[in-house]
Scaffold this motif. Sequence first.
Motif, PDB file in Angstrom:
ATOM      1  N   ASP A  67     109.867  30.015   7.069  1.00 32.39           N
ATOM      2  CA  ASP A  67     109.420  28.638   6.819  1.00 32.39           C
ATOM      3  C   ASP A  67     109.431  27.808   8.104  1.00 32.39           C
ATOM      4  OD1 ASP A  67     109.020  29.094   4.096  1.00 32.39           O
ATOM      5  OD2 ASP A  67     110.941  28.219   3.496  1.00 32.39           O
ATOM      6  N   ARG A  68     110.486  27.956   8.898  1.00 37.67           N
ATOM      7  CA  ARG A  68     110.563  27.211  10.171  1.00 37.67           C
ATOM      8  C   ARG A  68     109.457  27.658  11.127  1.00 37.67           C
ATOM      9  NH1 ARG A  68     115.943  27.958   9.241  1.00 37.67           N
ATOM     10  NH2 ARG A  68     116.073  29.776  10.597  1.00 37.67           N
ATOM     11  N   GLN A  69     109.275  28.969  11.245  1.00 37.47           N
ATOM     12  CA  GLN A  69     108.231  29.495  12.127  1.00 37.47           C
ATOM     13  C   GLN A  69     106.856  29.008  11.677  1.00 37.47           C
ATOM     14  OE1 GLN A  69     107.586  33.718  11.932  1.00 37.47           O
ATOM     15  NE2 GLN A  69     106.480  33.754  13.862  1.00 37.47           N
ATOM     16  N   THR A  70     106.600  29.038  10.389  1.00 37.66           N
ATOM     17  CA  THR A  70     105.317  28.582   9.860  1.00 37.66           C
ATOM     18  C   THR A  70     105.111  27.105  10.156  1.00 37.66           C
ATOM     19  OG1 THR A  70     105.438  30.258   8.113  1.00 37.66           O
ATOM     20  CG2 THR A  70     103.893  28.439   7.775  1.00 37.66           C
ATOM     21  N   ALA A  71     106.141  26.296   9.940  1.00 39.68           N
ATOM     22  CA  ALA A  71     106.032  24.853  10.211  1.00 39.68           C
ATOM     23  C   ALA A  71     105.760  24.590  11.689  1.00 39.68           C
ATOM     24  CB  ALA A  71     107.301  24.134   9.757  1.00 39.68           C
ATOM     25  N   ARG A 120     110.370  31.652  -3.615  1.00 42.58           N
ATOM     26  CA  ARG A 120     110.232  31.349  -2.178  1.00 42.58           C
ATOM     27  C   ARG A 120     108.896  31.837  -1.654  1.00 42.58           C
ATOM     28  NH1 ARG A 120     114.672  29.720   0.971  1.00 42.58           N
ATOM     29  NH2 ARG A 120     113.041  29.339   2.495  1.00 42.58           N
ATOM     30  N   GLY A 121     108.504  33.042  -2.043  1.00 40.68           N
ATOM     31  CA  GLY A 121     107.232  33.580  -1.605  1.00 40.68           C
ATOM     32  C   GLY A 121     106.058  32.750  -2.109  1.00 40.68           C
ATOM     33  N   ALA A 122     106.119  32.339  -3.367  1.00 41.73           N
ATOM     34  CA  ALA A 122     105.037  31.523  -3.932  1.00 41.73           C
ATOM     35  C   ALA A 122     104.949  30.168  -3.240  1.00 41.73           C
ATOM     36  CB  ALA A 122     105.253  31.344  -5.435  1.00 41.73           C
ATOM     37  N   ARG A 123     106.088  29.595  -2.930  1.00 33.75           N
ATOM     38  CA  ARG A 123     106.088  28.297  -2.229  1.00 33.75           C
ATOM     39  C   ARG A 123     105.490  28.441  -0.838  1.00 33.75           C
ATOM     40  NH1 ARG A 123     111.589  25.611  -2.671  1.00 33.75           N
ATOM     41  NH2 ARG A 123     112.128  27.447  -1.452  1.00 33.75           N
ATOM     42  N   TRP A 124     105.855  29.512  -0.125  1.00 37.27           N
ATOM     43  CA  TRP A 124     105.300  29.746   1.210  1.00 37.27           C
ATOM     44  C   TRP A 124     103.792  29.964   1.125  1.00 37.27           C
ATOM     45  CZ3 TRP A 124     103.632  34.489   3.670  1.00 37.27           C
ATOM     46  CH2 TRP A 124     103.436  34.357   5.045  1.00 37.27           C
ATOM     47  N   ARG A 125     103.352  30.747   0.140  1.00 37.98           N
ATOM     48  CA  ARG A 125     101.910  30.972  -0.080  1.00 37.98           C
ATOM     49  C   ARG A 125     101.184  29.638  -0.249  1.00 37.98           C
ATOM     50  NH1 ARG A 125     101.232  32.578  -5.803  1.00 37.98           N
ATOM     51  NH2 ARG A 125     101.635  30.349  -5.925  1.00 37.98           N
ATOM     52  N   ASP A 126     101.754  28.747  -1.041  1.00 37.45           N
ATOM     53  CA  ASP A 126     101.102  27.465  -1.305  1.00 37.45           C
ATOM     54  C   ASP A 126     101.010  26.599  -0.057  1.00 37.45           C
ATOM     55  OD1 ASP A 126     100.855  28.313  -3.924  1.00 37.45           O
ATOM     56  OD2 ASP A 126     102.527  27.102  -4.667  1.00 37.45           O
ATOM     57  N   VAL A 127     102.078  26.547   0.725  1.00 39.97           N
ATOM     58  CA  VAL A 127     102.077  25.765   1.969  1.00 39.97           C
ATOM     59  C   VAL A 127     101.072  26.348   2.951  1.00 39.97           C
ATOM     60  CG1 VAL A 127     103.475  25.178   4.005  1.00 39.97           C
ATOM     61  CG2 VAL A 127     104.430  24.895   1.713  1.00 39.97           C
ATOM     62  N   LEU A 128     101.112  27.653   3.125  1.00 40.27           N
ATOM     63  CA  LEU A 128     100.207  28.319   4.061  1.00 40.27           C
ATOM     64  C   LEU A 128      98.757  28.149   3.623  1.00 40.27           C
ATOM     65  CD1 LEU A 128     100.040  30.086   6.601  1.00 40.27           C
ATOM     66  CD2 LEU A 128     100.243  32.082   5.114  1.00 40.27           C
ATOM     67  N   SER A 129      98.480  28.341   2.350  1.00 36.85           N
ATOM     68  CA  SER A 129      97.109  28.207   1.854  1.00 36.85           C
ATOM     69  C   SER A 129      96.588  26.785   2.021  1.00 36.85           C
ATOM     70  CB  SER A 129      97.046  28.598   0.373  1.00 36.85           C
ATOM     71  OG  SER A 129      97.394  29.944   0.203  1.00 36.85           O
ATOM     72  N   ALA A 130      97.447  25.807   1.800  1.00 32.51           N
ATOM     73  CA  ALA A 130      97.016  24.409   1.930  1.00 32.51           C
ATOM     74  C   ALA A 130      96.624  24.074   3.366  1.00 32.51           C
ATOM     75  CB  ALA A 130      98.121  23.466   1.439  1.00 32.51           C
ATOM     76  N   VAL A 131      97.409  24.513   4.333  1.00 29.27           N
ATOM     77  CA  VAL A 131      97.057  24.216   5.729  1.00 29.27           C
ATOM     78  C   VAL A 131      95.814  24.999   6.137  1.00 29.27           C
ATOM     79  CG1 VAL A 131      98.469  25.887   6.987  1.00 29.27           C
ATOM     80  CG2 VAL A 131      97.991  23.668   7.989  1.00 29.27           C
ATOM     81  N   LEU A 132      95.655  26.212   5.639  1.00 28.02           N
ATOM     82  CA  LEU A 132      94.434  26.969   5.928  1.00 28.02           C
ATOM     83  C   LEU A 132      93.220  26.280   5.305  1.00 28.02           C
ATOM     84  CD1 LEU A 132      95.776  30.613   5.494  1.00 28.02           C
ATOM     85  CD2 LEU A 132      95.228  29.444   7.648  1.00 28.02           C
ATOM     86  N   ASP A 133      93.373  25.733   4.114  1.00 32.14           N
ATOM     87  CA  ASP A 133      92.285  24.948   3.501  1.00 32.14           C
ATOM     88  C   ASP A 133      91.877  23.797   4.416  1.00 32.14           C
ATOM     89  OD1 ASP A 133      91.680  26.297   1.123  1.00 32.14           O
ATOM     90  OD2 ASP A 133      93.150  25.166  -0.055  1.00 32.14           O
ATOM     91  N   GLU A 134      92.873  23.099   4.974  1.00 30.12           N
ATOM     92  CA  GLU A 134      92.586  21.995   5.898  1.00 30.12           C
ATOM     93  C   GLU A 134      91.812  22.501   7.117  1.00 30.12           C
ATOM     94  OE1 GLU A 134      96.068  19.840   7.150  1.00 30.12           O
ATOM     95  OE2 GLU A 134      96.847  19.784   5.109  1.00 30.12           O
TER      96      GLU A 134
END
Length: 190
Positions: A67-71, A120-134
């Motif tokens: 999560d930290r690395q992704t952020a 945790r995996g689903a939450r990370w998927r959602d965060v990652l997908s949202a920024v990719l959508d942007e």
Amino acid sequence: MPRPKTMPDEEVLSAAFALMRSHGPDGLTFAALAAATGLSGAALVQRFENKTQLIQRALIQAWDGLDRQTAELMAAVPRTPEGAVALLVGLSGDYGGIDSYADDLRILREDLRDPVLRVRGARWRDVLSAVLDECLAGLPAAAPGLGLLMASQWQGSLLWWSFDPRVPITDFVEQSLARFVEAFARRPAD
């Protein structure tokens, strides 16, 4: 050399994760962790109760790190298709070579078995997908959900790379994702 009397949980859990990466989840035992940390097996059992708790806590700490690395990567990349590719290539660099990638797949099994870790995996998927959508919103053929589709393409490219790992993983991922972006950069037919 005397045994250390104490060690922060973070260090113990890092050692547990390292054991799982090198020997698989089945190779993580209290005895192996005691040998790796210098702490007594009894002290470790007192702290973590059982192997299931130990694995879960080690993997939660690993998710925290992801999560930290992704952020950090999300903050550093522009909200463009090139930024989306850079984000996913950046996340691919930690896989290392084929052996470490294969070892990490053994650990993924534990994430999939544990409902807390699946969340945790689903939450990370959602965060990652949202920024990719942007990042992909400006593409001519962009549609809602394209970020999740790109994340799926990324995960698929990691798997396909693993069957023929002669090219560095980051190069393979970058080429695959560039082709993905190109496909959506064309204007849809009227």
